[in-house]
Design a protein around this motif. Structure first.
Motif, PDB file in Angstrom:
ATOM      1  N   GLY A 134     -11.917   7.487  16.545  1.00 43.00           N
ATOM      2  CA  GLY A 134     -13.544   7.583  15.349  1.00 43.00           C
ATOM      3  C   GLY A 134     -13.680   7.842  14.174  1.00 43.00           C
ATOM      4  N   PRO A 135     -14.907   7.557  13.470  1.00 40.16           N
ATOM      5  CA  PRO A 135     -14.919   7.082  12.108  1.00 40.16           C
ATOM      6  C   PRO A 135     -14.355   8.019  11.931  1.00 40.16           C
ATOM      7  N   GLU A 136     -14.105   9.453  11.859  1.00 36.74           N
ATOM      8  CA  GLU A 136     -13.380  10.855  11.229  1.00 36.74           C
ATOM      9  C   GLU A 136     -12.412  10.545  11.246  1.00 36.74           C
ATOM     10  N   TYR A 137     -12.026   9.767  11.734  1.00 34.58           N
ATOM     11  CA  TYR A 137     -10.145  10.101  11.481  1.00 34.58           C
ATOM     12  C   TYR A 137      -9.504   8.770  10.408  1.00 34.58           C
ATOM     13  N   ASP A 138     -10.732   7.767   9.945  1.00 29.89           N
ATOM     14  CA  ASP A 138     -10.443   6.186   9.386  1.00 29.89           C
ATOM     15  C   ASP A 138      -9.033   6.637   8.549  1.00 29.89           C
ATOM     16  N   TRP A 139      -9.452   7.773   7.871  1.00 30.17           N
ATOM     17  CA  TRP A 139      -8.030   8.045   6.851  1.00 30.17           C
ATOM     18  C   TRP A 139      -7.075   8.391   7.198  1.00 30.17           C
ATOM     19  N   PHE A 140      -6.676   8.144   8.836  1.00 29.15           N
ATOM     20  CA  PHE A 140      -5.627   8.425   9.565  1.00 29.15           C
ATOM     21  C   PHE A 140      -5.004   7.228   9.909  1.00 29.15           C
ATOM     22  N   HIS A 141      -6.169   6.248  10.330  1.00 27.82           N
ATOM     23  CA  HIS A 141      -5.259   4.703  10.296  1.00 27.82           C
ATOM     24  C   HIS A 141      -4.660   4.307   8.531  1.00 27.82           C
ATOM     25  N   LEU A 142      -5.548   4.242   8.052  1.00 24.37           N
ATOM     26  CA  LEU A 142      -5.073   3.882   6.416  1.00 24.37           C
ATOM     27  C   LEU A 142      -3.444   4.247   6.385  1.00 24.37           C
ATOM     28  N   THR A 143      -3.040   5.499   6.580  1.00 21.89           N
ATOM     29  CA  THR A 143      -2.409   6.300   6.099  1.00 21.89           C
ATOM     30  C   THR A 143      -1.453   5.422   6.922  1.00 21.89           C
ATOM     31  N   GLY A 144      -1.474   4.814   8.658  1.00 20.05           N
ATOM     32  CA  GLY A 144      -0.545   4.377   9.399  1.00 20.05           C
ATOM     33  C   GLY A 144      -0.504   2.853   8.711  1.00 20.05           C
ATOM     34  N   LEU A 145      -1.507   2.651   7.917  1.00 21.36           N
ATOM     35  CA  LEU A 145      -0.964   0.947   7.096  1.00 21.36           C
ATOM     36  C   LEU A 145      -0.337   1.000   6.010  1.00 21.36           C
ATOM     37  N   ILE A 146      -0.853   2.496   5.222  1.00 22.33           N
ATOM     38  CA  ILE A 146      -0.299   2.018   4.079  1.00 22.33           C
ATOM     39  C   ILE A 146       1.595   3.336   3.402  1.00 22.33           C
ATOM     40  N   HIS A 147       1.938   3.827   4.810  1.00 21.26           N
ATOM     41  CA  HIS A 147       2.973   4.590   4.665  1.00 21.26           C
ATOM     42  C   HIS A 147       4.346   4.433   4.426  1.00 21.26           C
ATOM     43  N   ASP A 148       4.572   3.344   4.838  1.00 21.57           N
ATOM     44  CA  ASP A 148       6.056   2.694   3.867  1.00 21.57           C
ATOM     45  C   ASP A 148       5.452   1.598   2.174  1.00 21.57           C
ATOM     46  N   CYS A 149       4.188   1.747   2.182  1.00 16.94           N
ATOM     47  CA  CYS A 149       4.514   1.002   0.853  1.00 16.94           C
ATOM     48  C   CYS A 149       5.689   0.977  -0.196  1.00 16.94           C
ATOM     49  N   GLY A 150       6.043   2.543  -0.496  1.00 24.10           N
ATOM     50  CA  GLY A 150       6.654   2.637  -1.028  1.00 24.10           C
ATOM     51  C   GLY A 150       7.897   1.952  -1.295  1.00 24.10           C
ATOM     52  N   LYS A 151       8.655   1.787  -0.092  1.00 23.02           N
ATOM     53  CA  LYS A 151       9.280   0.528  -0.331  1.00 23.02           C
ATOM     54  C   LYS A 151       9.431  -0.432  -1.115  1.00 23.02           C
ATOM     55  N   VAL A 152       8.691  -0.805  -2.119  1.00 22.25           N
ATOM     56  CA  VAL A 152       8.667  -1.593  -2.713  1.00 22.25           C
ATOM     57  C   VAL A 152       9.465  -1.448  -3.923  1.00 22.25           C
ATOM     58  N   LEU A 153      10.266  -0.070  -4.012  1.00 23.77           N
ATOM     59  CA  LEU A 153      11.312   0.012  -5.055  1.00 23.77           C
ATOM     60  C   LEU A 153      12.980  -0.438  -4.511  1.00 23.77           C
ATOM     61  N   ALA A 154      13.295  -1.036  -3.433  1.00 20.08           N
ATOM     62  CA  ALA A 154      14.427  -2.191  -3.059  1.00 20.08           C
ATOM     63  C   ALA A 154      13.549  -3.265  -3.275  1.00 20.08           C
ATOM     64  N   LEU A 155      12.290  -3.758  -3.824  1.00 19.74           N
ATOM     65  CA  LEU A 155      12.261  -5.092  -4.367  1.00 19.74           C
ATOM     66  C   LEU A 155      12.732  -5.336  -5.907  1.00 19.74           C
ATOM     67  N   TRP A 156      12.520  -3.836  -6.461  1.00 26.82           N
ATOM     68  CA  TRP A 156      12.432  -3.299  -7.621  1.00 26.82           C
ATOM     69  C   TRP A 156      13.839  -2.670  -8.350  1.00 26.82           C
ATOM     70  N   GLY A 157      14.705  -3.344  -7.764  1.00 24.39           N
ATOM     71  CA  GLY A 157      16.034  -3.017  -8.056  1.00 24.39           C
ATOM     72  C   GLY A 157      16.436  -1.626  -7.432  1.00 24.39           C
ATOM     73  N   GLU A 158      15.998  -1.103  -6.395  1.00 27.32           N
ATOM     74  CA  GLU A 158      17.164   0.866  -6.352  1.00 27.32           C
ATOM     75  C   GLU A 158      17.437   0.624  -4.754  1.00 27.32           C
ATOM     76  N   PRO A 159      19.293   0.604  -5.371  1.00 27.72           N
ATOM     77  CA  PRO A 159      18.989   0.754  -3.791  1.00 27.72           C
ATOM     78  C   PRO A 159      18.894   0.951  -2.683  1.00 27.72           C
ATOM     79  N   GLN A 160      19.238   0.611  -1.271  1.00 22.35           N
ATOM     80  CA  GLN A 160      18.849   1.463  -0.225  1.00 22.35           C
ATOM     81  C   GLN A 160      18.940   2.759   0.394  1.00 22.35           C
TER      82      GLN A 160
END
Length: 308
Positions: A134-160
């Motif tokens: 349902g469209p009332e859960y579109d925020w849930f769909h988006l959360t699934g897509l973006i949840h790992d975006c913080g891993k860009v830290l590894a591209l910016w020099g932070e250790p695993q």
């Protein structure tokens, strides 16, 4: 996409992929299709376990990541990282650009080594969308897509060990439900007269929002979103901030630090986790076909370039 002038050692497009397996995803080397749930997240070995050379290598690699994490993720370390990354003065880019940047991360311990890392983001989102259409859960769909975006830290020099893996509170007694808890003995905080007590620097039922968690992609993305006027609901922000906090959402540890809001949000984090972990064996989504739908959700909840 823009790197800001006061950022050091940060590039938006690394010359070669960065090796950053996520030990939270560790499981035996199995066929990509048909995995049972109990075949995911296999950390501990039975006494009579017989491993192939490759399985033994992977297990040793995961254990070494957690050794570093448990040793170096101290109260002082976490405070330093929150102060540095919390300024949001490193880059300007959109959320979709961050999703695609995940393709620069390589996880050689995953059977899906040849797949772009962003594929898992779309796998998770589509699995959620199938269960909650349902469209009332579109925020849930988006959360699934973006949840790992913080891993860009590894591209910016932070250790695993400062980007991925299970998270846990620092500044108080470590729970035995944490992966490889014996490895905390190498931490300076382990023998601290204050940090080694049940409550440590916290008050009973003070709420997770007042707890220092080990630093990683969960906390970083949460702070990026809340610093950029994101309009995702509180349920989504809990999923993003605590999806790697397995001692809490899987083993019910640290309940004595939780408040009523945390207990109210816990079922949502648990719902998200099953989509996050078990989607890794799903069939591959058509990323290009799905892109317009998810871009519309980004435009709704987190539009335009944001600060990182």
């Amino acid at each position: 996409m823009e790197i800001l002038a006061n950022s050091k050692n940060i590039t938006l497009n690394p010359a070669s992929p960065i090796y950053c397996p996520d030990p939270s995803d560790y499981r035996p080397e199995l066929l990509n299709q048909g995995k049972e749930k109990e075949q995911f997240r296999t950390f501990e070995l039975q006494d009579d376990a017989v491993l192939s050379d490759e399985e033994a290598r992977k297990h040793a690699e995961v254990r070494e990541t957690y050794r570093k994490m448990h040793t170096f993720q101290t109260v002082d370390f976490v405070r330093q990282k929150l102060a540095y990354w919390g300024r949001m003065d490193k880059a300007r880019m959109t959320i979709m650009e961050a999703v695609i940047m995940l393709d620069n991360l390589v996880d050689e311990s995953d059977p899906d080594i040849d797949l772009p890392n962003s594929v898992h983001a779309f796998q998770t989102a589509e699995r959620i969308r199938e269960a909650y259409p349902g469209p009332e859960y579109d925020w849930f769909h988006l959360t699934g897509l973006i949840h790992d975006c913080g891993k860009v830290l590894a591209l910016w020099g932070e250790p695993q060990w400062a980007v991925v893996g299970d998270t846990n509170p620092v500044g108080c007694q470590f729970s035995n439900t944490i992966v490889f808890p014996e490895l905390f003995r190498g931490s300076n905080d382990y023998s601290s007269p204050l940090y080694s007590t049940k409550y440590g620097i916290y008050e009973p039922n003070c709420g997770l929002k007042n707890i220092l968690m080990s630093f990683g992609h969960d906390e970083y993305l949460y702070r990026v979103l809340t610093s950029n006027n994101c309009t995702l609901p509180e349920e989504a922000l809990y999923m993003i901030r605590y999806h790697s906090f397995y001692p809490w959402h899987t083993h019910e540890a640290y309940q004595y630090l939780c408040n009523d809001k945390d207990r109210q949000m816990l079922p949502w984090v648990q719902k998200f986790n099953k989509f996050d972990l078990y989607s890794k064996a799903d069939s591959l989504p058509d990323r290009e076909t799905l892109m317009p739908y998810y871009q519309s959700l980004i435009d709704k909840y987190i539009p335009g370039e944001i600060s990182w």
